[in-house]
Design an enzyme around this catalytic site. Structure first.
Site, PDB file in Angstrom:
ATOM      1  N   SER A  23      36.009  32.503  53.808  1.00  0.00           N
ATOM      2  CA  SER A  23      36.579  32.744  55.139  1.00  0.00           C
ATOM      3  C   SER A  23      35.805  31.909  56.155  1.00  0.00           C
ATOM      4  O   SER A  23      34.668  31.489  55.881  1.00  0.00           O
ATOM      5  CB  SER A  23      36.422  34.226  55.478  1.00  0.00           C
ATOM      6  OG  SER A  23      36.730  34.468  56.831  1.00  0.00           O
ATOM      7  N   TYR A  50      31.530  42.486  55.451  1.00  0.00           N
ATOM      8  CA  TYR A  50      32.570  41.509  55.090  1.00  0.00           C
ATOM      9  C   TYR A  50      32.075  40.089  55.341  1.00  0.00           C
ATOM     10  O   TYR A  50      32.153  39.226  54.458  1.00  0.00           O
ATOM     11  CB  TYR A  50      33.860  41.770  55.880  1.00  0.00           C
ATOM     12  CG  TYR A  50      34.917  40.721  55.587  1.00  0.00           C
ATOM     13  CD1 TYR A  50      35.557  40.675  54.346  1.00  0.00           C
ATOM     14  CD2 TYR A  50      35.251  39.748  56.528  1.00  0.00           C
ATOM     15  CE1 TYR A  50      36.501  39.689  54.064  1.00  0.00           C
ATOM     16  CE2 TYR A  50      36.195  38.773  56.252  1.00  0.00           C
ATOM     17  CZ  TYR A  50      36.817  38.748  55.015  1.00  0.00           C
ATOM     18  OH  TYR A  50      37.748  37.770  54.731  1.00  0.00           O
TER      19      TYR A  50
HETATM   20  N1  LIG Z   1      44.137  37.257  56.093  1.00  0.00           N
HETATM   21  C1  LIG Z   1      43.066  36.803  56.712  1.00  0.00           C
HETATM   22  O1  LIG Z   1      42.998  36.806  57.968  1.00  0.00           O
HETATM   23  C2  LIG Z   1      41.941  36.205  55.900  1.00  0.00           C
HETATM   24  C3  LIG Z   1      41.027  35.361  56.573  1.00  0.00           C
HETATM   25  C4  LIG Z   1      39.993  34.812  55.835  1.00  0.00           C
HETATM   26  C5  LIG Z   1      39.862  35.089  54.499  1.00  0.00           C
HETATM   27  N2  LIG Z   1      40.745  35.903  53.883  1.00  0.00           N
HETATM   28  C6  LIG Z   1      40.542  36.179  52.465  1.00  0.00           C
HETATM   29  O2  LIG Z   1      41.707  35.814  51.757  1.00  0.00           O
HETATM   30  C7  LIG Z   1      41.765  36.553  50.532  1.00  0.00           C
HETATM   31  C8  LIG Z   1      43.174  37.083  50.348  1.00  0.00           C
HETATM   32  O3  LIG Z   1      43.434  38.042  51.346  1.00  0.00           O
HETATM   33  P1  LIG Z   1      44.841  38.168  52.100  1.00  0.00           P
HETATM   34  O4  LIG Z   1      44.625  37.764  53.489  1.00  0.00           O
HETATM   35  O5  LIG Z   1      45.900  37.522  51.323  1.00  0.00           O
HETATM   36  O6  LIG Z   1      44.965  39.765  52.119  1.00  0.00           O
HETATM   37  P2  LIG Z   1      46.010  40.746  51.385  1.00  0.00           P
HETATM   38  O7  LIG Z   1      47.400  40.397  51.796  1.00  0.00           O
HETATM   39  O8  LIG Z   1      45.488  42.112  51.692  1.00  0.00           O
HETATM   40  O9  LIG Z   1      45.841  40.408  49.849  1.00  0.00           O
HETATM   41  C9  LIG Z   1      44.725  40.831  49.122  1.00  0.00           C
HETATM   42  C10 LIG Z   1      45.032  40.708  47.651  1.00  0.00           C
HETATM   43  O10 LIG Z   1      43.903  41.219  46.917  1.00  0.00           O
HETATM   44  C11 LIG Z   1      44.366  42.215  46.011  1.00  0.00           C
HETATM   45  N3  LIG Z   1      43.358  43.244  45.801  1.00  0.00           N
HETATM   46  C12 LIG Z   1      42.822  44.087  46.721  1.00  0.00           C
HETATM   47  N4  LIG Z   1      41.993  44.953  46.130  1.00  0.00           N
HETATM   48  C13 LIG Z   1      42.002  44.649  44.800  1.00  0.00           C
HETATM   49  C14 LIG Z   1      41.354  45.196  43.660  1.00  0.00           C
HETATM   50  N5  LIG Z   1      40.530  46.249  43.783  1.00  0.00           N
HETATM   51  N6  LIG Z   1      41.589  44.653  42.441  1.00  0.00           N
HETATM   52  C15 LIG Z   1      42.441  43.608  42.312  1.00  0.00           C
HETATM   53  N7  LIG Z   1      43.088  43.045  43.360  1.00  0.00           N
HETATM   54  C16 LIG Z   1      42.867  43.564  44.581  1.00  0.00           C
HETATM   55  C17 LIG Z   1      45.610  42.803  46.671  1.00  0.00           C
HETATM   56  O11 LIG Z   1      46.490  43.365  45.704  1.00  0.00           O
HETATM   57  P3  LIG Z   1      46.613  44.922  45.325  1.00  0.00           P
HETATM   58  O12 LIG Z   1      46.536  45.696  46.604  1.00  0.00           O
HETATM   59  O13 LIG Z   1      47.932  44.969  44.631  1.00  0.00           O
HETATM   60  O14 LIG Z   1      45.473  45.184  44.401  1.00  0.00           O
HETATM   61  C18 LIG Z   1      46.244  41.541  47.249  1.00  0.00           C
HETATM   62  O15 LIG Z   1      46.978  40.877  46.257  1.00  0.00           O
HETATM   63  C19 LIG Z   1      40.682  37.633  50.628  1.00  0.00           C
HETATM   64  O16 LIG Z   1      39.570  37.256  49.864  1.00  0.00           O
HETATM   65  C20 LIG Z   1      40.344  37.638  52.117  1.00  0.00           C
HETATM   66  O17 LIG Z   1      39.025  38.059  52.347  1.00  0.00           O
HETATM   67  C21 LIG Z   1      41.790  36.472  54.558  1.00  0.00           C
END
Ligand SMILES: NC(=O)c1ccc[n+]([C@@H]2O[C@H](COP(=O)([O-])OP(=O)(O)OC[C@H]3O[C@@H](n4cnc5c(N)ncnc54)[C@H](OP(=O)(O)O)[C@@H]3O)[C@@H](O)[C@H]2O)c1
Length: 271
Positions: free
Chosen positions: A142, A155
């Site tokens: 991130s 985080y």
């Molecule tokens: N969105 C942002 O603003 C942002 C910014 C910077 C970095 N990121 C990073 O991007 C990555 C993806 O996040 P996203 O933004 O796409 O969020 P998201 O829409 O909440 O997706 C998160 C994914 O992780 C899975 N997950 C959560 N807990 C899990 C577990 N215990 N075991 C296996 N899978 C799990 C979720 O699936 P299930 O719930 O089905 O398990 C979902 O597929 C993360 O590492 C996040 O920190 C996001």
């Protein structure tokens, strides 16, 4: 685009957000993909979509990576399905908004289990196959990786670990032909904010859709880039981290995160 564009790719957190779009991009480029998350129904729906749109048959593995034995069990399941990952995408992760002292310890440890332990474990368990295939690793960190983050401390710290580990591994693996890239998105429109306890009113004005983030990740990975920051404003923020002292950047971050927390608490009080 690359000499190894057909390598089988394991993608964690593929049931939604950036991970689902990464799966779409990899499948579009002809990679067999294995999709991992807890929500099997959403994974299955995505697998059907990928088959229809790209002709690629996806392997689905339902797995809670917060559990300590999940990663070895996942590897055994993939082996039984004859899926040997040559590219690993460690994308699954979540955040928690709130002052450290107010958040539940159990939740913060679950965050560390997913964002740090499972990522480290999968990287280690997949390494022999990745090295044998001269494959690649893409870790999703991130823009938060570049700063200490009061109001979301664990985080930000977890993402600093992901960036540091990835950069060091890219150095260690130079001679092996394996590349390690760290994708550092800024605010992205996904389910992330909801799980972090950030209300819709706390969304950043410069949030990006998840597809361009995934596309930038794929391009950067295939180009062997060490660090990938999608979006001009995010690049600027990451660049500033090397110039602006932490006591100043922490002031701005704390203001943003504490105001999100206030809005969340006020929203809960109304319902
Ligand atoms: N969105 C942002 O603003 C942002 C910014 C910077 C970095 N990121 C990073 O991007 C990555 C993806 O996040 P996203 O933004 O796409 O969020 P998201 O829409 O909440 O997706 C998160 C994914 O992780 C899975 N997950 C959560 N807990 C899990 C577990 N215990 N075991 C296996 N899978 C799990 C979720 O699936 P299930 O719930 O089905 O398990 C979902 O597929 C993360 O590492 C996040 O920190 C996001």
């Amino acid at each position: 685009m690359s000499s190894n564009s057909k390598l089988p790719t394991l993608i964690t957190g593929a049931s939604g957000g950036i991970g689902a779009d990464l799966a779409r991009v990899f499948a579009r480029h002809g990679h067999p993909v294995a999709l991992v998350a807890r929500n099997g129904e959403r994974l299955q729906t995505l697998a059907t979509e990928l088959l229809e749109t790209t002709g690629m048959d996806a392997t689905v593995a339902v797995c809670d990576l917060e559990q300590p034995h999940a990663a070895p069990a996942l590897m055994a399941e993939l082996q039984a399905a004859h899926f040997s990952p040559a590219i690993l995408v460690n994308n699954a992760g979540f955040g928690l908004n709130g002052p450290f002292a107010e958040l539940e310890l159990e939740q913060q440890l679950a965050l560390i289990d997913l964002n740090i332990r499972a990522l480290t474990q999968l990287t280690s368990l997949c390494m022999p196959q990745i090295v044998a295939a001269r494959g690649r690793i893409l870790n999703v960190a991130s823009v938060a990786s570049f700063f200490p983050g009061p109001g979301m401390a664990a985080y930000y710290a977890s993402k600093a670990y992901v960036l540091s580990l990835g950069e060091a591994l890219s150095w260690e693996l130079q001679a092996s032909g394996v590349t390690v890239s760290t994708l550092c998105p800024g605010p992205t429109n996904t389910g992330f904010m909801d799980r972090a306890g950030i209300p819709a009113s706390g969304k950043a004005f410069y949030s990006m859709p998840s597809m361009p983030v995934a596309e930038a990740g794929y391009r950067g990975l295939m180009a062997g880039k060490r660090v990938i920051v999608p979006g001009m404003l995010n690049k600027l923020l990451a660049g500033l981290s090397g110039i602006v002292p932490h006591r100043i950047s922490m002031h701005g971050i704390a203001r943003m995160q504490y105001s999100r927390r206030r809005k969340h608490t006020e929203g809960n009080a109304k319902t």
